[in-house]
Design an enzyme around this catalytic site. Structure first.
Site, mmCIF file in Angstrom:
data_model
loop_
_atom_site.group_PDB
_atom_site.id
_atom_site.type_symbol
_atom_site.label_atom_id
_atom_site.label_comp_id
_atom_site.label_asym_id
_atom_site.label_seq_id
_atom_site.Cartn_x
_atom_site.Cartn_y
_atom_site.Cartn_z
ATOM 1 N N GLY A 73 46.828 44.167 40.172
ATOM 2 C CA GLY A 73 45.867 43.228 40.744
ATOM 3 C C GLY A 73 44.430 43.633 40.444
ATOM 4 O O GLY A 73 44.113 44.143 39.365
ATOM 5 N N SER A 74 43.558 43.452 41.420
ATOM 6 C CA SER A 74 42.119 43.613 41.186
ATOM 7 C C SER A 74 41.688 45.046 40.904
ATOM 8 O O SER A 74 40.579 45.265 40.415
ATOM 9 C CB SER A 74 41.342 43.067 42.386
ATOM 10 O OG SER A 74 41.527 41.672 42.498
ATOM 11 N N THR A 75 42.514 46.045 41.226
ATOM 12 C CA THR A 75 42.136 47.421 40.884
ATOM 13 C C THR A 75 42.118 47.632 39.365
ATOM 14 O O THR A 75 41.610 48.648 38.887
ATOM 15 C CB THR A 75 43.108 48.430 41.525
ATOM 16 O OG1 THR A 75 44.459 48.094 41.167
ATOM 17 C CG2 THR A 75 42.954 48.447 43.036
ATOM 18 N N PHE A 76 42.632 46.644 38.608
ATOM 19 C CA PHE A 76 42.611 46.729 37.152
ATOM 20 C C PHE A 76 41.330 46.142 36.563
ATOM 21 O O PHE A 76 41.031 46.327 35.383
ATOM 22 C CB PHE A 76 43.833 46.011 36.568
ATOM 23 C CG PHE A 76 44.181 46.416 35.159
ATOM 24 C CD1 PHE A 76 44.811 47.610 34.887
ATOM 25 C CD2 PHE A 76 43.860 45.584 34.086
ATOM 26 C CE1 PHE A 76 45.127 47.982 33.594
ATOM 27 C CE2 PHE A 76 44.177 45.946 32.791
ATOM 28 C CZ PHE A 76 44.811 47.153 32.539
ATOM 29 N N LYS A 77 40.565 45.428 37.381
ATOM 30 C CA LYS A 77 39.367 44.758 36.875
ATOM 31 C C LYS A 77 38.327 45.722 36.304
ATOM 32 O O LYS A 77 37.742 45.445 35.249
ATOM 33 C CB LYS A 77 38.754 43.893 37.966
ATOM 34 C CG LYS A 77 39.582 42.649 38.289
ATOM 35 C CD LYS A 77 39.037 41.864 39.464
ATOM 36 C CE LYS A 77 39.892 40.618 39.755
ATOM 37 N NZ LYS A 77 39.444 39.894 40.946
#
Length: 607
Positions: A331-335
């Protein structure tokens, strides 16, 4: 008269002589033939003695021939069996210590208790009552059932300490025996179970570093063949003759396996994770603390877990470290990782603007922000602050699909990292043909869906952002150290440059803004510059759909941002209740762990 006197005197002399010689028989020796007879008798006697001696020699020679030649192998083997014995040598495994020299795993002498009902001198009930007072967590009815289960050889307790064994021996119960053996002991119980693993009854590692580090923990005194069955000589009393032992049979080195893990930090991590797991009744959770400069793991805890001293009481599924074995969509921790790629590729710079609509349609698929709103045109930093999905799509569409796929491959998402922990899982990345066929694959990957990796892999990549772009193999083994604490054997740690240093530094500053101004505010600590990123991802059901309720919440942090060194990740799988976001479920864990890290490592306040 003168003629008679001599005659008379001669007669008297003859009479006196006969009287003197009376009782004596003089042999009548005949000359010639008598001498020959005597000689033949002597020869016969000598010949007889010679024949007797020769017969004895021949008989003994035959007997010796029969024993040494005909039956020689038989008696040789029998003598060897009496004089020699097969000994299975016990070679202690090396101890394991934490980063500060605290022993966290070692071999110790333990005792198993056996009961033989057929030999008991008193009733089973009386014996059970006496033993239950000594055996830890003993149950009277359970003991009675065990002893009555069969007549002899019933194992009623195992792994007792030397003190407990002494108390049982003092009871002097006929029919109760103690069996001595060595066992692996973990003084911290379940605190480090996910890292250490455990050793089974045969002294073989089955999980954790006990399994993957077998070659470091086993002392290689002999070849495997010699170690498995050692042949030694015994004296007449059955005692082993020391001179018969192979060279180095009793020569043990003083090396121990040293970990990168800090026991104090590990305890703080474990306790905080448990509190949050109970509060949200989550399925499972994990926390990892990484030294980004070295790749050393300072703490790693998974829940639920098990006690390696009593591993046989737990479900086999708990023995794997799911932060290493299981993959998930980050999820957003990959952004922040995607931002680093975009900076490297030159399609943006730290001051660039991107489009942030409330929703976009890609290949017919509508994709919206979690907030269902958009801010129009925003900076990259602002896009991370509010965790915009649509802004990430706009940014990553500027990179050719083939090139974006290549950069993801270079990060090693779908390859093993080479961890020193066992059973490493490998992330999932769609094939190049599928990934580059349509924009939708690139679009969902821009906000951390459509691909998967392990929590440990995510920590490794964020470690590369923290340390200036170097992808370093995470590890828990610092090396083999001697009694003086000097490292004698170092692990092989790989290092690869995957981001430009300027790109990595820029992303760290953007993550600092997320904590100061965005969704990561929960991790803010006064006087410290901390970077972070929240993640709230829908769970994939494995059948091409996402669950409407099941979520994985996460929070990743880098600190201190003015001199990046540490990465902290918390992942909570399927929390229950209200307000289930990375900022509300995983964020508070990370903040508390950071505070413990600041105290233990003496991290000074930011300038």
């Amino acid at each position: 008269m003168k003629f008679l006197k001599p005659t008379f005197l001669n007669a008297l002399d003859s009479y006196s002589l006969r009287k003197k010689n009376s009782g004596k028989v003089k042999p009548r020796v005949r000359r010639g033939s008598s001498t020959v007879t005597k000689s033949w008798g002597n020869i016969a006697r000598i010949l007889l003695v010679w024949l007797v001696l020769m017969s004895g020699i021949i008989a003994l020679s035959y007997r010796l021939y029969h024993l040494q030649i005909v039956q020689g192998e038989k008696y040789f083997n029998r003598a060897q069996a009496q004089q020699q014995t097969n000994l299975r040598p016990y070679v202690p495994r090396r101890s394991i210590m934490d980063a500060n020299g605290n022993v966290v795993a070692a071999d110790q002498l333990v005792y198993d208790v056996y009961a033989h009902r057929i030999l008991l001198g008193e009733s089973v009930e009386n014996v059970a009552r006496a033993l239950v007072e000594v055996i830890p967590n003993g149950d009277l009815n359970d003991l009675i059932q065990k002893i009555n289960g069969q007549e002899t050889g019933v194992l009623i307790a195992r792994g007792l300490s030397e003190g407990e064994a002494d108390r049982i021996e003092a009871l002097d119960i006929v029919g109760v025996d103690l069996d001595q053996r060595y066992d692996r002991y973990y003084p911290q119980d379940d605190l480090l179970a996910d890292i250490l693993g455990y050793v089974d009854m045969d002294h073989n590692g089955q999980a954790g570093i006990e399994y993957s580090g077998e070659d470091l923990l086993e002392r290689d005194l002999f070849s495997p063949e010699v170690r498995s069955m050692l042949r030694v000589r015994r004296n007449a009393h059955g005692a082993i003759i020391p001179a018969s032992l192979p060279e180095k049979a009793t020569d043990l080195d003083d090396l121990s396996l040293k970990l990168t893990v800090d026991l104090r930090l590990q305890r703080a991590v474990r306790d905080r994770l448990r509190v949050q797991m109970e509060q949200f009744k989550a399925k499972k959770g994990a926390v990892i603390v990484l030294d980004a400069q070295t790749g050393g793991i300072l703490a790693l805890a998974c829940e639920p877990t098990y006690n390696p001293n009593r591993y046989f009481n737990y479900d086999f599924a708990l023995f794997k470290n799911w932060s290493v074995t299981d993959t998930y969509e980050p999820g957003s921790t990959f952004k922040p990782i995607n931002v680093a790629i975009a900076l490297d590729e030159g399609v943006i710079n730290p001051n660039s603007y991107v489009s942030d609509p409330a929703q976009v349609t890609i290949d017919g698929w509508p994709i919206a922000n979690a907030s269902r709103t958009g801010l129009g045109t925003v900076t990259i930093t602002k896009a991370l602050d509010v965790s915009s999905n649509t802004a990430m799509i706009d940014m990553m569409r500027r990179i050719p699909r083939e090139r974006y796929f290549q950069r993801l491959e270079e990060l090693g998402i779908n390859r093993p990292m080479g961890l020193d922990l066992p059973f490493e899982g490998v992330g999932f990345l769609k094939s190049k043909q599928v990934f580059t066929a349509r924009d939708i694959e690139m679009a969902v990957s821009s906000f951390g869906q459509g691909l998967s990796l392990t929590p440990m892999k995510l920590v490794q990549i964020h470690g590369a952002i923290a340390n200036g772009g170097k992808l370093i193999t995470p590890h828990v083994v610092e090396g083999l150290v001697d009694a003086n604490g000097d490292i004698q054997v170092l692990p092989d740690i790989q290092e690869t440059q995957v981001f430009k240093e300027s790109s990595a530094d820029a992303v760290v500053k953007m993550m600092e803004s997320v904590v100061e101004n965005g969704t990561g505010a929960v991790a803010k600590i006064e006087n410290y510059n901390i970077g972070g990123k929240t993640g709230t991802a829908q769970k994939h059901d494995g059948q091409g759909r996402y669950s409407p309720t099941a979520r994985i919440t996460s929070f990743v942090s880098i600190l201190p941002t003015d001199n990046p060194r540490y990465v902290v990740l918390a992942v909570i799988d399927e929390p229950q209740g209200d307000s289930l976001f990375g900022s509300t479920v995983a964020g508070p864990i990370v903040k508390d762990v950071i505070q413990s890290l600041i105290r233990l490592k003496g991290i000074p306040p930011s300038q």
